[in-house]
Design a protein around this motif. Structure first.
Motif, mmCIF file in Angstrom:
data_model
loop_
_atom_site.group_PDB
_atom_site.id
_atom_site.type_symbol
_atom_site.label_atom_id
_atom_site.label_comp_id
_atom_site.label_asym_id
_atom_site.label_seq_id
_atom_site.Cartn_x
_atom_site.Cartn_y
_atom_site.Cartn_z
ATOM 1 N N GLY A 49 -37.314 0.607 60.950
ATOM 2 C CA GLY A 49 -37.539 1.757 60.076
ATOM 3 C C GLY A 49 -36.942 1.678 58.688
ATOM 4 N N LEU A 50 -36.275 0.579 58.374
ATOM 5 C CA LEU A 50 -35.732 0.452 57.020
ATOM 6 C C LEU A 50 -36.885 0.199 56.043
ATOM 7 N N THR A 51 -36.930 0.974 54.961
ATOM 8 C CA THR A 51 -38.087 0.912 54.053
ATOM 9 C C THR A 51 -37.786 0.223 52.734
ATOM 10 N N ASP A 52 -36.487 0.158 52.354
ATOM 11 C CA ASP A 52 -36.117 -0.354 51.036
ATOM 12 C C ASP A 52 -35.164 -1.542 51.166
ATOM 13 N N PHE A 53 -35.444 -2.554 50.359
ATOM 14 C CA PHE A 53 -34.612 -3.760 50.380
ATOM 15 C C PHE A 53 -34.302 -4.187 48.959
ATOM 16 N N GLY A 54 -33.127 -4.803 48.793
ATOM 17 C CA GLY A 54 -32.738 -5.287 47.473
ATOM 18 C C GLY A 54 -32.374 -6.750 47.536
ATOM 19 N N GLU A 55 -32.865 -7.506 46.581
ATOM 20 C CA GLU A 55 -32.511 -8.921 46.478
ATOM 21 C C GLU A 55 -31.851 -9.170 45.130
ATOM 22 N N ASN A 56 -30.980 -10.177 45.088
ATOM 23 C CA ASN A 56 -30.258 -10.478 43.853
ATOM 24 C C ASN A 56 -30.922 -11.525 42.986
ATOM 25 N N ARG A 57 -31.686 -12.411 43.604
ATOM 26 C CA ARG A 57 -32.277 -13.498 42.846
ATOM 27 C C ARG A 57 -33.780 -13.546 43.048
ATOM 28 N N VAL A 58 -34.484 -13.693 41.932
ATOM 29 C CA VAL A 58 -35.946 -13.789 41.976
ATOM 30 C C VAL A 58 -36.358 -14.956 42.869
ATOM 31 N N GLN A 59 -35.666 -16.081 42.673
ATOM 32 C CA GLN A 59 -36.047 -17.293 43.396
ATOM 33 C C GLN A 59 -35.887 -17.140 44.911
ATOM 34 N N LEU A 77 -39.360 -3.016 47.319
ATOM 35 C CA LEU A 77 -38.424 -4.101 47.027
ATOM 36 C C LEU A 77 -37.768 -3.885 45.659
ATOM 37 N N HIS A 78 -36.436 -3.953 45.665
ATOM 38 C CA HIS A 78 -35.652 -3.721 44.444
ATOM 39 C C HIS A 78 -34.980 -5.018 43.995
ATOM 40 N N LEU A 79 -34.954 -5.254 42.700
ATOM 41 C CA LEU A 79 -34.125 -6.337 42.166
ATOM 42 C C LEU A 79 -32.784 -5.738 41.778
ATOM 43 N N ILE A 80 -31.704 -6.268 42.374
ATOM 44 C CA ILE A 80 -30.375 -5.702 42.103
ATOM 45 C C ILE A 80 -29.420 -6.729 41.499
ATOM 46 N N GLY A 81 -29.953 -7.900 41.148
ATOM 47 C CA GLY A 81 -29.144 -8.923 40.484
ATOM 48 C C GLY A 81 -29.640 -9.132 39.061
ATOM 49 N N PRO A 82 -28.861 -9.868 38.262
ATOM 50 C CA PRO A 82 -29.222 -10.092 36.854
ATOM 51 C C PRO A 82 -30.594 -10.749 36.706
ATOM 52 N N LEU A 83 -31.298 -10.383 35.647
ATOM 53 C CA LEU A 83 -32.639 -10.925 35.418
ATOM 54 C C LEU A 83 -32.680 -11.663 34.086
ATOM 55 N N LEU A 94 -43.165 -9.328 41.956
ATOM 56 C CA LEU A 94 -42.574 -9.296 43.286
ATOM 57 C C LEU A 94 -41.860 -7.979 43.607
ATOM 58 N N PHE A 95 -41.234 -7.377 42.583
ATOM 59 C CA PHE A 95 -40.389 -6.206 42.827
ATOM 60 C C PHE A 95 -41.067 -4.906 42.375
ATOM 61 N N ASP A 96 -40.791 -3.854 43.103
ATOM 62 C CA ASP A 96 -41.267 -2.518 42.713
ATOM 63 C C ASP A 96 -40.284 -1.858 41.754
ATOM 64 N N VAL A 97 -39.022 -2.157 41.968
ATOM 65 C CA VAL A 97 -37.965 -1.506 41.199
ATOM 66 C C VAL A 97 -37.055 -2.580 40.602
ATOM 67 N N SER A 123 -48.575 1.484 35.957
ATOM 68 C CA SER A 123 -47.639 0.748 36.803
ATOM 69 C C SER A 123 -46.854 1.675 37.728
ATOM 70 N N ASN A 124 -46.595 1.173 38.917
ATOM 71 C CA ASN A 124 -45.745 1.926 39.840
ATOM 72 C C ASN A 124 -44.304 1.442 39.794
ATOM 73 N N HIS A 125 -44.026 0.543 38.863
ATOM 74 C CA HIS A 125 -42.654 0.053 38.753
ATOM 75 C C HIS A 125 -41.729 1.185 38.343
ATOM 76 N N ARG A 126 -40.495 1.069 38.821
ATOM 77 C CA ARG A 126 -39.455 1.989 38.352
ATOM 78 C C ARG A 126 -38.280 1.161 37.851
ATOM 79 N N PHE A 127 -37.574 1.696 36.880
ATOM 80 C CA PHE A 127 -36.524 0.924 36.239
ATOM 81 C C PHE A 127 -35.205 1.696 36.185
#
Ligand SMILES: *Cc1c(COP(=O)(O)O)cnc(C)c1O
Length: 224
Positions: A49-59, A77-83, A94-97, A123-127
């Motif tokens: 049931g977990l709906t949201d995930f965060g990754e630190n690296r694009v690669q 999917l959230h990006l939570i590391g430096p870009l 790849l990421f929604d947020v 876009s459905n992206h959020r920042f």
């Protein structure tokens, strides 16, 4: 304990913290911070049931998520590391947020990429803007005194849909003042989302108004 049990326990702890504080948000997203975790465990978490995930690296995300996203299209999917600016196109694919905008150059690159594909409106992206509340040299994030300018720039010049602010308090310091500062900054700009709180401090963050806690080890165990 299965991951389903862990999610249940964690949700109950969050709900308790939420009901204890008048500052807490009505709805709190529990994000699984899944760096260093393998696909099978992520699959189990989604099934639980977990709906949201965060990754630190694009690669790293590119090796794990395309298949999972196809199988579970409703995951966010959230990006939570430096870009880096040269990874913006891949990141937006790849990421929604994107939670880690911290400089004009990066905001420019994101806006340009969205405009090129004529998706800035649709876009459905959020920042989120990441704020370096502890002024740590090695840490990403815009400095507190430069945050107003960056927010205004993103909004008025780039028309980026900003959702909120994100911070990672310094290790070894009480997190509450950082959360409180981030909250007041968000309120002053009319930003409704606050991404704050990790395994060690998410209860404090929830009590101080977090709308998104980013939980790694307390959900998945130690990283590989
Ligand atoms: C790894 C990470 C987390 C999760 O950390 P835990 O202490 O394992 O909960 C949250 N936010 C960011 C930005 C991270 O890099």
């Amino acid at each position: 304990m299965t991951i389903a049990d862990t999610i249940k326990t964690l949700s109950a702890t969050i709900e308790k913290a939420r009901s204890d504080s008048p500052l807490s948000a009505r709805h709190i997203t529990v994000m699984g911070a899944s760096k260093g975790q393998g696909e099978p465990l992520l699959r189990q978490a989604i099934e639980a049931g977990l709906t949201d995930f965060g990754e630190n690296r694009v690669q790293e995300a590119e090796t794990k998520w395309p298949g999972l996203r196809k199988a579970y299209p409703s995951v966010t999917l959230h990006l939570i590391g430096p870009l880096q600016t040269n990874k913006v196109r891949e990141a937006l694919g790849l990421f929604d947020v994107i939670q880690t905008i911290d400089r004009k150059k990066l905001a420019d690159a994101i806006a340009k990429e969205l405009t090129n594909h004529r998706i800035i409106e649709s876009s459905n992206h959020r920042f989120f803007i990441q704020v370096n509340t502890g002024r740590e040299e090695q840490k990403a994030g815009v400095l507190p005194e430069e945050t107003d300018t960056l927010i205004d720039y993103c909004r008025s010049q780039l028309h980026l849909p900003l959702a909120g602010l994100m911070c990672i308090p310094p290790i070894g310091q009480p997190p509450a003042p950082h959360f409180s500062f981030l909250r007041s900054l968000a309120v002053s700009h009319g930003l409704s989302e606050l991404s704050m709180g990790m395994s060690e401090d998410y209860e404090t963050a929830v009590k101080m108004g977090s709308t998104c806690v980013r939980i790694g080890r307390a959900l998945f165990g130690e990283r590989l």
